[in-house]
Design an enzyme around this catalytic site. Structure first.
Site, short mmCIF file in Angstrom:
data_model
loop_
_atom_site.label_atom_id
_atom_site.label_comp_id
_atom_site.label_asym_id
_atom_site.label_seq_id
_atom_site.Cartn_x
_atom_site.Cartn_y
_atom_site.Cartn_z
CG ASP A 122 36.15 -3.21 30.05
OD1 ASP A 122 36.07 -3.07 31.29
OD2 ASP A 122 36.58 -4.24 29.53
CB SER A 151 43.61 1.70 25.51
OG SER A 151 44.53 2.40 24.72
CB SER A 344 46.22 -2.15 22.00
OG SER A 344 45.47 -2.81 21.01
CE1 TYR A 345 41.42 -4.87 28.70
CE2 TYR A 345 39.57 -3.90 27.49
CZ TYR A 345 40.05 -4.67 28.54
OH TYR A 345 39.17 -5.21 29.43
N PRO A 346 42.66 -6.10 24.28
CG PRO A 346 42.83 -8.34 24.98
CD PRO A 346 43.19 -6.93 25.37
#
Lengths: 679, 235
Positions: A122, A151, A344-346
């Protein structure tokens, strides 16, 4: 044969360890002098690309390594005009605490030909990646820089990512750079001017007062809380009147022996009116009419839509509502589950699944659960529906979803709750809408219209696995014929009273922040924690919220959080910080009440009558949009920084010129509260 | 000036199509102020607009059918029909579908310039569940949907309440004080006029100073009425 040496750097140790495990299987663990949080994992790995067989050292940082600050000559508050901070030079240097980590990177960079960056994908992660790049290049100017795109921490996904190195995205790096610069300048300038001007007044009554800290997200967040507080405080209840009709009727269609007639409640389509005279007149017209006439009898299929794929904001809101955890706690727990490879990526804004993601295969993984396994099995056996597509896509991460099945007993209590929610939400997304039949009967009674509705739920579908939402049968309606007339069993005029709004709750505050562009989904929880820490607001359990017994739920890990958007560029939030303060907080939905200091600051700013007041979301929202423009390559960092500095300077001038207005507000709420603030 | 009688005749006929009958004094004084070379069409329109923007008490020819009956306020008469046409002017209007307090909040938000930015600064954001939770409190700020309660005045100055029984186009919170309505075959129940599309024509116009006073006092009025409502509430 020359073996390529590759230095991989992740954003936190848990990620480097997990990825090293997936790639290397076996690895050697090396300590780093001066830090106990980060290790070096060494292993051999054959990349399925031009790199081929390589010797890999996988290490990590701990959030941001570098900090931005003003040179020491600007550090004395009394000798420096805060105005100068809008233009003062900024020095970027390695945070002292991170020196061992930086040295470790330099040391390995000298011996490696490739730096492979594995920070989270990100904007913040991109920026941390740029810091790592800068440090590595300082030790080895010829090192090649690559970036991994991933991710989640699931094995096949990681291997896929490892074999497909990409480049750092400098647009994202620059967006964060400009935000950090603006936060530093505006934060320091306003914090200093507010503290220096107001602290003597406040300290006279509150010797405990620290600095009056300003943050460009925290002030509008506080503004929302104060605004709602004032609405509650000023509220005046008002009476209203309505008409209710009931009718007892045999259900002729399903007649059974000794069955009692059904009492049907008809509601006035006007709802209620705030004028007694008008309702009396209308009620009289009803009574004069004697007969009610059925003007509509309708049965039609209805459905309750399954939820959209899960975003960060939704996770936080639902965390407060259903899991008895506040938003920063939910995020900390989710982060831990991600690092362990379960979800997965929160941090994501995306509420649509890309076609590449095989949702059905993900459902398959959940079939082994005793609780939701049967439902997952049903999906695999043919009930599966492709999830609905929302309108958001951050192009970086998929919606939050379970990556692997984990036995609940191996998780902490809080992890269980969050994991279960993520799984159930995902399975609900992959299920069909709930289906039912809705019956509506409308009657004309003295020219006024009244409705009765009944619902039968026929297929619960997604609701089977998603207990967080309710959709129940209502009472069944008997058969009516259009044109049929009857004398109502009872007609009465009722009276009620408007109820006050409630103090703003955490999910509502998050919604407002989201709608008004305050912070990103990833930083909202931190801004909320900040205004609590700074004693601008207090939180307490929302009224009528059932207090759940605080079961022992200490997480077995204390996930590192990043000091995202922190005004003073403190680098990483490190261990503790927001997470620690949230742990002691009340469980259940929280509501926020401003302190006298919080109210005084917001009212003071509103009284400056400035359309771009710091207490309003406009300035910050603009800035957030400009960050996006930098990411999209439409604007440059310099351009955005200059434009925003000019705006904040204008607000600063106004603040300075009209400090008496702010002082008046402080006086009203803090110094002499009893005189001006009766109740 | 020989034309004057014909002009009066023309204009009277024209106004009659709008169900408005001016008194001779007002009409002649007003005609005297017109430019001599004005053509007939212009004169008709000008007089009509002046009439709409002047208090009915000085403009309308009073006949038994153009004003409210004397006993209109008699609360014992449950239902009667007035044939009319009766020209009336709006002296006050209220949206009784919303609490006064919520209307006051909406005005204040508007003054802060916050409702004009559309979706983006939605201050009252409610999720489905929240909306269900407190349906009893109407705190939303949608445009005035009524029904409305109006204070109507006839040419003799008698004031009677009117209630918008079903939606009448042109009656909303943007109406001007002094706006003229024409009532025809209208029901009256216990001293309250029941307004419906078939019995009301909104002619338009305003009385500027009354409107300004009303607008300036609206917030105070809402506040006062909200407080009055809550204190008579007792328990």
């Amino acid at each position: 044969m020359v073996v390529r040496r590759i230095l991989c750097v992740a954003e936190k140790n848990s990620i480097s360890k997990a990825v090293a495990g997936h790639l290397g299987g076996q690895y050697q663990t090396g300590n780093i002098r001066g830090t106990q949080y980060v290790k070096n994992y060494s292993f051999d790995y054959t990349f399925n690309n031009s790199w081929g067989p390589s010797s890999v050292v996988f290490t990590a940082v701990s959030g941001h390594i570098m900090q931005q600050e003003f040179p020491s000559r600007f550090k004395n508050w009394n000798n420096t005009d805060p105005w100068d901070l809008f233009e003062a030079p900024i020095e970027k240097s390695i945070d002292e605490k991170n020196q061992p980590i930086a040295n470790n990177i330099k040391q390995h960079a000298q011996r490696c030909s490739i730096l492979y960056i594995w920070t989270d994908c990100d904007r913040e992660g991109e920026n941390i990646g740029a810091e790592i790049r800068q440090i590595a290049l300082s030790a080895n100017p010829r090192i090649e820089i690559k970036r991994a795109h991933f991710s989640n921490i699931e094995r096949t996904h990681i291997i896929q990512a490892a074999n497909n190195p990409l480049l750092l995205d400098d647009n994202q790096v620059n967006a964060i750079e400009s935000r950090m610069e603006l936060d530093l300048r505006t934060g320091a300038a306003f914090t200093r001017v507010l503290t220096l001007s107001l602290q003597d007044m406040i300290k006279a009554v509150d010797p405990e007062l620290g600095i009056i800290s300003y943050g460009s997200c925290q002030f509008p967040t506080l503004g929302f809380v104060v605004n709602q507080y004032l609405r509650v405080k000023n509220f005046v209840p008002e009476p209203f009147w309505s008409i209710k009709i009931t009718h007892k009727k045999e259900d002729e269609k399903n007649k059974k022996p000794d069955q009692r007639p059904i009492t049907v409640n008809f509601n006035w389509v006007r709802g209620h009116l705030f004028d007694r005279m008008a309702v009396v007149l209308l009620f009289e017209r009803c009574l004069n009419a004697k007969f009610a006439k059925v003007i509509k009898m309708e049965r039609k299929p209805t459905s309750k839509w399954r939820p959209l794929p899960l975003t960060t904001v939704e996770l936080q809101k639902n965390g407060s509502r259903f899991l008895q955890m506040n938003s920063s706690r939910v995020m900390a727990v989710a982060e831990g589950l991600y690092q362990k490879g379960w979800i997965s990526y929160p941090r994501t804004e995306t509420d649509q699944f890309d076609r590449e993601i095989n949702c059905q295969a993900l459902c398959q993984k959940q079939t082994q659960s005793r609780e939701w396994g049967p439902h997952a099995q049903g999906l695999v056996n043919g009930n599966f529906r492709q999830p609905r597509r929302g309108t958001h896509n951050d192009k970086a991460h998929p919606p939050i979803h379970p990556v692997n099945y984990v036995e609940k007993s191996t998780l902490s209590h809080e992890e269980q709750k969050v994991y279960e929610f993520v799984v159930r939400r995902f399975l609900a997304c992959c299920s069909d809408d709930a289906k039912g039949e809705k019956t509506t009967v409308a009657i004309d009674y003295g020219a006024e219209i009244f409705n009765a509705t009944g619902l039968i739920v026929l297929h619960r579908n997604y609701l089977e696995v998603y207990p967080y939402e309710k959709w129940e049968d209502s009472q069944q309606l008997p058969e009516y014929q259009v044109g049929e007339t009857f004398i109502p069993t009872e007609a009465k005029m009722t009276e009620g009273k408007t109820s006050p709004p409630h103090y703003i709750t955490e999910p509502e505050l998050i919604t407002l922040m989201d709608k008004n562009g305050i912070g990103t989904d990833a930083t909202m929880a931190e801004h909320i924690s900040k205004i609590k820490e700074r004693n601008y607001v207090e939180s307490r359990p929302a009224t009528a919220a059932g207090r759940l017994a605080a079961a022992s739920d200490e997480g077995d890990t204390a996930p590192a959080t990043r000091g995202r958007g922190g005004a003073r560029g403190r680098g990483r939030g490190g261990r503790g910080g927001a997470t620690a303060s949230a742990r002691g907080a009340t469980r259940g939905v929280e509501e926020f009440v401003p302190t006298t200091l919080g109210i005084a600051l917001i009212e003071g700013y509103e009284n400056l009558n400035f359309s771009t007041s710091l207490s309003k979301p406009f300035l910050r929202k603009e800035m957030e949009l400009q960050m996006k423009a930098i990411c999209d390559g439409q604007r440059t960092r310099n351009d955005v920084v200059q434009e925003n500095i000019e705006r904040y300077r204008a607000v600063y001038m106004r603040t300075k010129d009209q400090m008496s207005v702010l002082k008046a507000a402080v006086n009203k709420y803090i110094v002499e509260p009893e005189r001006s603030n009766g109740s | 000036m020989a034309n004057n009688a014909r002009l009066i005749q023309e204009i009277t006929t024209f106004l009659a199509t709008k169900s408005l009958t001016p008194n001779t004094t007002w009409l002649t004084t007003n005609l005297a102020t017109l430019k001599p070379d004005i053509h007939l069409q212009g004169a008709k329109q000008l007089i009509y607009i002046r009439l709409l923007n002047t208090s009915l008490q000085s403009t309308i020819q009073i006949t038994p059918s153009s004003i409210f009956p004397q006993d209109i306020l008699n609360g014992n008469i449950t239902s009667r029909l007035l044939k009319g046409p009766i020209p009336v002017q709006v002296m006050d209007i209220e949206d009784i579908g919303k609490s006064r307090w919520s209307q006051l909040e909406a005005i204040e938000a508007d003054e802060r310039g916050e409702t004009t930015r559309g979706q983006e600064i939605v201050r009252v954001v409610r999720d489905e569940e929240d909306a269900e939770r407190d349906q009893s409190a109407t705190q939303t700020s949608s445009p005035s949907s009524g029904p409305h309660k109006l204070l109507l005045q006839d040419a003799k100055g008698l004031r009677v309440y009117g209630f918008e029984l079903s939606t009448v186009t042109g009656i909303n919170m943007n109406i001007h004080i002094g706006c003229k309505l024409v009532l025809r075959d209208v029901s009256v129940a216990r001293g309250v006029i029941l307004l419906e599309p078939k019995s009301v024509t909104v002619a338009g116009g305003k009385i500027e100073e009354l409107h300004q006073t009303w607008k300036a006092g609206r917030k105070e009025n809402l506040k006062r009425m909200a407080n009055a409502g809550s204190s008579t509430q007792g328990g």
